[in-house]
Design a protein around this motif. Structure first.
Motif, PDB file in Angstrom:
ATOM      1  N   GLU A 102       1.003  -1.106   0.135  1.00  0.00           N
ATOM      2  CA  GLU A 102       0.024  -0.051  -0.120  1.00  0.00           C
ATOM      3  C   GLU A 102       0.881   1.115   0.041  1.00  0.00           C
ATOM      4  O   GLU A 102       0.529   2.177  -0.912  1.00  0.00           O
TER       5      GLU A 102
ATOM      6  N   LYS B 286       0.958   4.142  -3.066  1.00  0.00           N
ATOM      7  CA  LYS B 286       0.621   5.289  -2.689  1.00  0.00           C
ATOM      8  C   LYS B 286       1.756   6.633  -3.068  1.00  0.00           C
ATOM      9  O   LYS B 286       1.383   7.147  -3.823  1.00  0.00           O
TER      10      LYS B 286
ATOM     11  N   THR C  12      -4.634   2.330  -3.926  1.00  0.00           N
ATOM     12  CA  THR C  12      -5.841   2.235  -3.174  1.00  0.00           C
ATOM     13  C   THR C  12      -6.398   3.239  -2.394  1.00  0.00           C
ATOM     14  O   THR C  12      -7.330   3.555  -2.409  1.00  0.00           O
TER      15      THR C  12
END
Ligand code: HEC
Length: 214
Positions: free
Chosen positions: A96, A100, A208
């Motif tokens: 993640e 990101k 995400t």
């Protein structure tokens, strides 16, 4: 080598000249020289630097941590990074986080780019096209199956050190995560270069934290 005759007269008149300098007591082929001692300040610097050298050597180069200029540099760099990274804290090297920073944080991705350009271009090329190391822009990877493997390879190295481990060479662990994000981002723009090596792997996936792309 005699001290008689005209030579002696000259040397004696020289000895009594207006400077009052003393002649040294030897004479070679009738040539004599003044005994001009070096100035006190010069001799002071000479002896002081000889005495200072071992003190300096034993203080800075005795193997104790934190004393060499290199250690002090690293200490300062660490505090600079602490200040700089205080906004984002310590990043986790997980999927993640890397996605990101790859997709949504150009400001921080630029930190990874600087690390890459400083340390990696010699083996992977300016655009990741590969030279000694593999091409980082194509879909084929040797040591990487998932995006977080990139951070592991950067941290621990690969192929018995032909890809060096960077965990002790970079000043802050966030640099590894941000460099992994930058490396992952290079796959968006394949540049040709070195032929694919390793296995074809799926795309990294979308961030995400950003809405799905249309
Ligand atoms: C001394 C040359 C050298 C330098 C410098 C170097 N690498 Fe590598 N790198 C390699 C080699 C060689 C491999 C392939 C290892 C193998 O055969 O498994 C590799 C592999 C990799 C891989 C895995 C590629 C794959 O296909 O699995 C990544 C990611 C990577 N390097 C990133 C970096 C980053 C980021 C830096 C800078 C911080 C860096 N490398 C600096 C030589 C280097």
């Amino acid at each position: 080598m005699s001290e008689t005759g005209p030579t002696k007269e000259i040397s004696q008149s020289a000895a009594n000249d207006k400077h009052g300098d003393l002649l040294s007591d030897h004479s070679y082929d009738g040539i004599q020289e003044y005994d001009n001692p070096l100035p006190g300040w010069w001799r002071f610097l000479f002896w002081a630097s000889i005495l200072f050298a071992p003190v300096y050597f034993f203080y800075f180069h005795n193997g104790m941590k934190g004393r060499s200029i290199h250690d002090q540099y690293n200490k300062h760099m660490a505090s600079v990074f602490e200040l700089r990274f205080s906004e984002i804290g310590e990043l986790k090297a997980d999927r993640e986080t890397i996605l990101k920073y790859m997709n949504d944080e150009p400001k921080w991705l630029a930190v990874g780019k600087v690390v890459y350009q400083t340390n990696c271009v010699s083996c992977h090329g300016t655009k990741g096209e590969g030279s000694i190391g593999p091409n980082l822009t194509d879909d084929h990877w040797k040591n990487v199956r998932k995006i977080e493997d990139i951070a592991k390879v950067i941290e621990d190295g690969a192929a018995k050190g032909s890809m060096p481990a960077w965990k002790n060479r970079l000043s802050h662990p966030n640099q590894i995560v941000l460099t992994a994000a930058y490396v992952a981002s290079m796959r968006k723009e394949p540049v040709g270069g070195k032929a694919p090596e390793g296995e074809k792997i799926p795309a990294w996936g979308e961030s995400t934290s950003s809405p799905p792309k249309q």
